[in-house]
Design a protein around this motif. Sequence first.
Motif, PDB file in Angstrom:
ATOM      1  N   VAL A  14       0.857  -1.198   0.000  1.00  0.00           N
ATOM      2  CA  VAL A  14       0.000   0.000   0.000  1.00  0.00           C
ATOM      3  C   VAL A  14       0.891   1.246   0.000  1.00  0.00           C
ATOM      4  O   VAL A  14       0.685   2.181  -0.797  1.00  0.00           O
ATOM      5  CB  VAL A  14      -0.926   0.026   1.233  1.00  0.00           C
ATOM      6  CG1 VAL A  14      -1.687   1.339   1.306  1.00  0.00           C
ATOM      7  CG2 VAL A  14      -1.893  -1.141   1.212  1.00  0.00           C
ATOM      8  N   VAL A  15       1.877   1.234   0.878  1.00  0.00           N
ATOM      9  CA  VAL A  15       2.747   2.410   1.017  1.00  0.00           C
ATOM     10  C   VAL A  15       3.493   2.650  -0.304  1.00  0.00           C
ATOM     11  O   VAL A  15       3.524   3.775  -0.829  1.00  0.00           O
ATOM     12  CB  VAL A  15       3.733   2.202   2.197  1.00  0.00           C
ATOM     13  CG1 VAL A  15       4.724   3.354   2.278  1.00  0.00           C
ATOM     14  CG2 VAL A  15       2.956   2.052   3.509  1.00  0.00           C
ATOM     15  N   ALA A  16       4.059   1.573  -0.884  1.00  0.00           N
ATOM     16  CA  ALA A  16       4.808   1.711  -2.143  1.00  0.00           C
ATOM     17  C   ALA A  16       3.884   2.201  -3.256  1.00  0.00           C
ATOM     18  O   ALA A  16       4.261   3.075  -4.058  1.00  0.00           O
ATOM     19  CB  ALA A  16       5.439   0.371  -2.514  1.00  0.00           C
ATOM     20  N   GLY A  17       2.661   1.676  -3.299  1.00  0.00           N
ATOM     21  CA  GLY A  17       1.696   2.082  -4.327  1.00  0.00           C
ATOM     22  C   GLY A  17       1.341   3.551  -4.195  1.00  0.00           C
ATOM     23  O   GLY A  17       1.203   4.275  -5.194  1.00  0.00           O
ATOM     24  N   ALA A  18       1.212   4.022  -2.960  1.00  0.00           N
ATOM     25  CA  ALA A  18       0.865   5.430  -2.730  1.00  0.00           C
ATOM     26  C   ALA A  18       2.032   6.336  -3.109  1.00  0.00           C
ATOM     27  O   ALA A  18       1.840   7.374  -3.757  1.00  0.00           O
ATOM     28  CB  ALA A  18       0.484   5.620  -1.260  1.00  0.00           C
ATOM     29  N   ILE A  19       3.248   5.921  -2.723  1.00  0.00           N
ATOM     30  CA  ILE A  19       4.427   6.751  -3.047  1.00  0.00           C
ATOM     31  C   ILE A  19       4.601   6.829  -4.567  1.00  0.00           C
ATOM     32  O   ILE A  19       4.833   7.910  -5.136  1.00  0.00           O
ATOM     33  CB  ILE A  19       5.687   6.186  -2.350  1.00  0.00           C
ATOM     34  CG1 ILE A  19       5.573   6.408  -0.835  1.00  0.00           C
ATOM     35  CG2 ILE A  19       6.967   6.827  -2.904  1.00  0.00           C
ATOM     36  CD1 ILE A  19       6.639   5.734  -0.006  1.00  0.00           C
TER      37      ILE A  19
ATOM     38  N   LEU B  16      -4.110  -4.640  -3.678  1.00  0.00           N
ATOM     39  CA  LEU B  16      -5.060  -5.659  -4.138  1.00  0.00           C
ATOM     40  C   LEU B  16      -4.546  -6.338  -5.409  1.00  0.00           C
ATOM     41  O   LEU B  16      -4.694  -7.546  -5.588  1.00  0.00           O
ATOM     42  CB  LEU B  16      -6.441  -5.037  -4.397  1.00  0.00           C
ATOM     43  CG  LEU B  16      -7.158  -4.449  -3.162  1.00  0.00           C
ATOM     44  CD1 LEU B  16      -8.502  -3.851  -3.555  1.00  0.00           C
ATOM     45  CD2 LEU B  16      -7.362  -5.510  -2.085  1.00  0.00           C
ATOM     46  N   GLU B  17      -3.895  -5.554  -6.286  1.00  0.00           N
ATOM     47  CA  GLU B  17      -3.379  -6.139  -7.531  1.00  0.00           C
ATOM     48  C   GLU B  17      -2.243  -7.119  -7.260  1.00  0.00           C
ATOM     49  O   GLU B  17      -2.027  -8.046  -8.030  1.00  0.00           O
ATOM     50  CB  GLU B  17      -2.886  -5.034  -8.467  1.00  0.00           C
ATOM     51  CG  GLU B  17      -4.032  -4.388  -9.235  1.00  0.00           C
ATOM     52  CD  GLU B  17      -3.525  -3.532 -10.375  1.00  0.00           C
ATOM     53  OE1 GLU B  17      -2.726  -2.617 -10.098  1.00  0.00           O
ATOM     54  OE2 GLU B  17      -3.923  -3.792 -11.524  1.00  0.00           O
ATOM     55  N   SER B  18      -1.516  -6.893  -6.169  1.00  0.00           N
ATOM     56  CA  SER B  18      -0.390  -7.792  -5.860  1.00  0.00           C
ATOM     57  C   SER B  18      -0.910  -9.199  -5.527  1.00  0.00           C
ATOM     58  O   SER B  18      -0.177 -10.179  -5.648  1.00  0.00           O
ATOM     59  CB  SER B  18       0.407  -7.254  -4.661  1.00  0.00           C
ATOM     60  OG  SER B  18      -0.302  -7.506  -3.453  1.00  0.00           O
ATOM     61  N   GLY B  19      -2.179  -9.283  -5.114  1.00  0.00           N
ATOM     62  CA  GLY B  19      -2.762 -10.593  -4.791  1.00  0.00           C
ATOM     63  C   GLY B  19      -2.195 -11.193  -3.518  1.00  0.00           C
ATOM     64  O   GLY B  19      -2.518 -12.318  -3.147  1.00  0.00           O
TER      65      GLY B  19
END
Length: 393
Positions: free
Chosen positions: A47-52, A280-283
Amino acid sequence: MLAQRMSLFSASGTANARAAAKAAAASGKGIIDLSAGEIWCEPPGTVVAGAIAAIERGENRYTDTVGIALLREVIATRLSLDTGHVWSADEVAVTAGAKQALFNAAMTVLNPGDEVLIPSPYWTTFPAQVQIAGAKAVFVDTRENGYWPRIEDLRAAVTPTTRAIVVNTPHNPTGAVYDRALLGSIAELAIRAKLWIIFDECYGSFAHEPHHHENIVSVVPEVRSRTLIVNAFSKQLALTGWRLGYLAGPKEVIAAVKALQSHTTSNPNVIAQHGVLAHLESGDRSFEAGLRTMLAVARRSGLEILSRLRDAPMLGAEGGFYFYLDLSTVLARCAPGTTIDDLTNRLLAEAGVAGVAGSAFGDPTGLRLSYGVQRDELEAGLVRLVTFFNDVD
Ligand code: PLP
């Protein structure tokens, strides 16, 4: 002068309890805060990586009102996997937390004067939002039945103006997890009385063995057209402050929610959407599994300490991350007129432990304690609490 509707409800009792605990802690007392409805750990790295990454890509603009199309699709896919029924993106609206999903549900399906069944004790926001929509909350007491509503009590509460029933499992504050038989009877009642089912499964990831969380649509598929599923990433991903949740339901309701949301908040925060989408995409569901294990360990150790309480019945704590104590016998030992608020205030002032008094949940004898805190804090807090309640008078 305020509008009349503002006299129908007051500020959230749980938010007030949290504020009182913070104020006491700020005054330098060694407070252990078991009042908050959130989990202490950091959110998933995905989540954190996706947001950054979203910030660095410059994702700064409005998204679709009810969420990025891909996020809605991914949520629909996950819902399909979890319920065993196929959901599509146009049956999902992404919202600013479950609270907005519930608000949207109330505003889009309730008419002024409608009645809504709410099992009691109840999470404080359910009746407030029903009242904001001009409808009437009708409470069905569950205290004599291990906090599960009796189907005959629900049936008896139905009138020609009943329009909906709120089903929250795992339940806040009581920790009840409804089984298939109960969900089946509620579904049957909803079909017979033509009710909407507002199905809040925000704590769905946290059902503790041998209890299992079931979505009511999986149990009785016929209720799908009358069910509004409310969920959030707040609890399951320890992201309360990011404000991301969703409502899933019939396309016409989601279209109405889109219209409503377009005039209230517009889209939920874009960066939060991208963060959760990446997760969510990472599964990868190992974070959720780890959280479940952590809470199961905290629950076991907390229950062991609470079993030393002299005058409180043993708890089910079937799901979620709350212990819910019935303190009626403890209150009976105290000076006449002592209320659950008095007792909770004394617990804070004399033992330095913050919980949420049952008055916030329509229950004059209950106390909610969160075990979503660090283990050493939880254990120290509960030891203090047991000593306090075993001696208090
Ligand atoms: N539903 C229930 C049963 C809750 O306990 C809460 C929060 O405590 C919510 C909804 C709201 O969740 P969110 O923080 O995602 O708005």
